[in-house]
Design an enzyme around this catalytic site. Structure first.
Site, mmCIF file in Angstrom:
data_model
loop_
_atom_site.group_PDB
_atom_site.id
_atom_site.type_symbol
_atom_site.label_atom_id
_atom_site.label_comp_id
_atom_site.label_asym_id
_atom_site.label_seq_id
_atom_site.Cartn_x
_atom_site.Cartn_y
_atom_site.Cartn_z
ATOM 1 N N ASP A 1 -0.681 -8.703 2.218
ATOM 2 C CA ASP A 1 -1.177 -8.235 0.925
ATOM 3 C C ASP A 1 -0.586 -9.080 -0.197
ATOM 4 O O ASP A 1 0.480 -9.683 -0.033
ATOM 5 C CB ASP A 1 -0.769 -6.770 0.694
ATOM 6 C CG ASP A 1 -1.450 -5.829 1.676
ATOM 7 O OD1 ASP A 1 -2.477 -6.222 2.262
ATOM 8 O OD2 ASP A 1 -0.928 -4.716 1.857
HETATM 9 N N1 URA Z 1 0.880 -3.838 6.229
HETATM 10 C C1 URA Z 1 0.607 -3.674 4.928
HETATM 11 O O1 URA Z 1 0.413 -2.567 4.471
HETATM 12 N N2 URA Z 1 0.538 -4.776 4.144
HETATM 13 C C2 URA Z 1 0.789 -6.028 4.600
HETATM 14 O O2 URA Z 1 0.731 -6.982 3.837
HETATM 15 C C3 URA Z 1 1.074 -6.179 5.958
HETATM 16 C C4 URA Z 1 1.128 -5.085 6.757
#
Ligand code: URA
Length: 234
Positions: free
Chosen positions: A104
């Protein structure tokens, strides 16, 4: 192709120089030291390392980036800074390098980048269950019961609960969570399922690879020969 010819074609020195490197035991093929310059290799598959430097089989490149928050896991974006923008001095989108999966925008940590589509596809295949480990700062302290629930699998609104995971608390209260899937926002959704919230998220391991502690946020480096081998074995 002969090993010495391959090495000089990859600018590791003249034929005489690379023969010397080989005889001095500074060259490995698939992890084994090879001392004979005339040894035949398959340059599209064999993993050759010369003085610790990986000479990509099939010409592939592999990088580890310590992704900062605020950057998107994409090759190009009209508005946002991408992980490829951080590597401008080294690789360009036209080189075919792309991130292996996504973190993310607000997640930090280990992101692999490569131009090796086959390996990336294998690492991301939902059938493979490649381990991913995250360091999670949570809004509230986690109980033993929360840890057990995270380990056994929680309902995140998918058809099935999450697969068994590993969850442990570090001394500073942060959660170390290893999951074997890569569902959208999975860690955040898992924490919501135990009535908690993620305040900060950092990936510290992917497959058999650990984030290099020496890489500052935003820095990257090429994988070592051993790391590329681990990736190919994963
Ligand atoms: N899980 C999440 O919620 N975000 C990420 O970036 C990776 C795994």
């Amino acid at each position: 192709m002969r090993l010495d010819k391959f090495l000089s074609s990859r600018n590791m020195g003249s034929r005489t120089q690379v023969k010397d490197l080989i005889r001095r035991g500074l060259v490995t093929v698939n992890g084994r030291t090879v001392r004979s310059p005339e040894q035949k290799i398959d340059e599209t598959r064999d993993q050759v390392c010369c003085q610790g430097q990986t000479l990509r089989p099939g010409g592939h490149v592999y990088y580890m980036l310590n992704k900062p928050a605020g950057v998107v896991s994409a090759v190009r974006d009209d508005r946002e800074t991408t992980v490829l923008d951080l590597m401008k001095g080294c690789v360009l989108p036209r080189d075919g390098v792309f991130p292996v999966g996504r973190l993310d925008r607000d997640t930090e940590g280990l992101l692999l980048l490569t131009d090796d589509g086959e390996t990336a596809h294998r690492l991301l295949s939902p059938k493979r269950h490649v381990d991913k480990t995250y360091l999670v700062t949570t809004a509230r302290a986690l109980s033993e019961e929360d840890l057990n629930r995270l380990e056994q699998g929680v309902d995140i609104g998918e058809k099935r609960p999450t697969l068994p995971a590993k969850a442990s608390l570090l001394k500073d209260g942060k959660l170390l969570l290893t999951i074997r899937e890569g569902k959208y926002h999975q860690v955040k959704r898992m924490l919501l399922a135990v009535d908690n919230r993620v305040l900060a998220l950092k990936r510290v391991a992917f497959g058999g690879l650990c984030l290099d502690e020496g890489l500052k946020t935003g820095e990257y480096r090429e994988l070592t020969c051993q790391e590329v081998e681990i990736l190919h074995e994963t």
